[in-house]
Design a protein around this motif. Sequence first.
Motif, PDB file in Angstrom:
ATOM      1  N   ILE A 107       0.855  -1.178   0.000  1.00  0.00           N
ATOM      2  CA  ILE A 107       0.000   0.000   0.000  1.00  0.00           C
ATOM      3  C   ILE A 107       0.895   1.235   0.000  1.00  0.00           C
ATOM      4  N   ILE A 108       0.810   2.029  -1.055  1.00  0.00           N
ATOM      5  CA  ILE A 108       1.592   3.257  -1.182  1.00  0.00           C
ATOM      6  C   ILE A 108       0.616   4.416  -1.380  1.00  0.00           C
ATOM      7  N   ASP A 109       0.570   5.309  -0.407  1.00  0.00           N
ATOM      8  CA  ASP A 109      -0.325   6.461  -0.471  1.00  0.00           C
ATOM      9  C   ASP A 109      -1.773   6.028  -0.725  1.00  0.00           C
ATOM     10  N   GLY A 110      -2.187   4.941  -0.056  1.00  0.00           N
ATOM     11  CA  GLY A 110      -3.569   4.482  -0.125  1.00  0.00           C
ATOM     12  C   GLY A 110      -3.908   3.647  -1.344  1.00  0.00           C
ATOM     13  N   GLU A 111      -2.943   3.418  -2.229  1.00  0.00           N
ATOM     14  CA  GLU A 111      -3.192   2.625  -3.435  1.00  0.00           C
ATOM     15  C   GLU A 111      -2.225   1.443  -3.508  1.00  0.00           C
ATOM     16  N   ILE A 112      -2.551   0.478  -4.355  1.00  0.00           N
ATOM     17  CA  ILE A 112      -1.713  -0.707  -4.500  1.00  0.00           C
ATOM     18  C   ILE A 112      -0.545  -0.413  -5.435  1.00  0.00           C
ATOM     19  N   GLY A 113       0.654  -0.657  -4.946  1.00  0.00           N
ATOM     20  CA  GLY A 113       1.850  -0.589  -5.784  1.00  0.00           C
ATOM     21  C   GLY A 113       2.553  -1.922  -5.748  1.00  0.00           C
ATOM     22  N   TYR A 114       3.448  -2.156  -6.694  1.00  0.00           N
ATOM     23  CA  TYR A 114       4.244  -3.380  -6.674  1.00  0.00           C
ATOM     24  C   TYR A 114       5.498  -3.173  -7.508  1.00  0.00           C
ATOM     25  N   GLY A 132       0.522   2.641  -9.656  1.00  0.00           N
ATOM     26  CA  GLY A 132      -0.857   2.929 -10.021  1.00  0.00           C
ATOM     27  C   GLY A 132      -0.985   4.082 -10.997  1.00  0.00           C
ATOM     28  N   PRO A 133      -2.219   4.412 -11.378  1.00  0.00           N
ATOM     29  CA  PRO A 133      -2.459   5.382 -12.450  1.00  0.00           C
ATOM     30  C   PRO A 133      -2.183   6.831 -12.085  1.00  0.00           C
TER      31      PRO A 133
END
Length: 264
Positions: free
Chosen positions: A165-172, A183-184
């Motif tokens: 979780i990076i800044d509330g969004e999914i990263g990988y 993410g976008p």
Amino acid sequence: LLKFDETDIKIKKLIDGSFRQFCKYKDGIASISNDGNIYLLNNSGKIINKLNLKMSNLCGIDFIEKENLFILSSQTKDLIYLINSKNGKVINKIKFSSLSGEHKKSYHHINDLLYFEGYIYITFFSFSGSWKEGIYDGGIAKIDIKTKKVIMIQNNNFQPHSPAIIDGEIGYVDSGNQKVLLGPHKKELNFSGFVRGLREFKSYIFLGQSENMYISRLIKLGKLIDLTPGIFLIDYNTNSKRFLPALGVSNIHDIYPLKLSKKH
């Protein structure tokens, strides 16, 4: 344990073994080892307890506190296990596809995982099951923990790892392409070594880099490969990074930031 400040970096081995992913566990952390144990640690790295699962080739781990369950992934069987955290009993098994099973052939090579809002996010090397033949249609998928339905998100990555979780969004991490995908709404981050292990901590992004994982597969990218193991400390807002070398550590599978000094 890697400690650093503005003038010095110190690294100390705490436990012998071959460890994979880390996760938060109650007031400490947990990790899965190649010896078939879940190690329960305090925030100083001291072993509090071990849960012997008598299972091999486990890779990813996360903990659902509300359910008192560990989630584990098998990179050879392509299975997700739900484990009672008190006694180590298998509560349920989830197949990633019809290719999943007890064969130990690692068709998809599921590696790291993340539990978030009712879903298990997993990274894998190949959706078709063909990575050993050189077809890396890898990516990230999520599994509804109630229905066990697998939902494909992306399958055009090269050896991805470390959903976070990076800044509330999914990263990988698209490790084979030396990228972090956030993410976008954020630009991707590019590197020159084999990167794996991704965490956000106190508005910084932490990223691990290994010394010698899959060098022959990175040569195809054409640029010089960075072979220095260590941790990147990234300030996304200022587009800057600092590298903390971890000399002597060959392959970094995951990282778990615990503290930043007041000077940061």
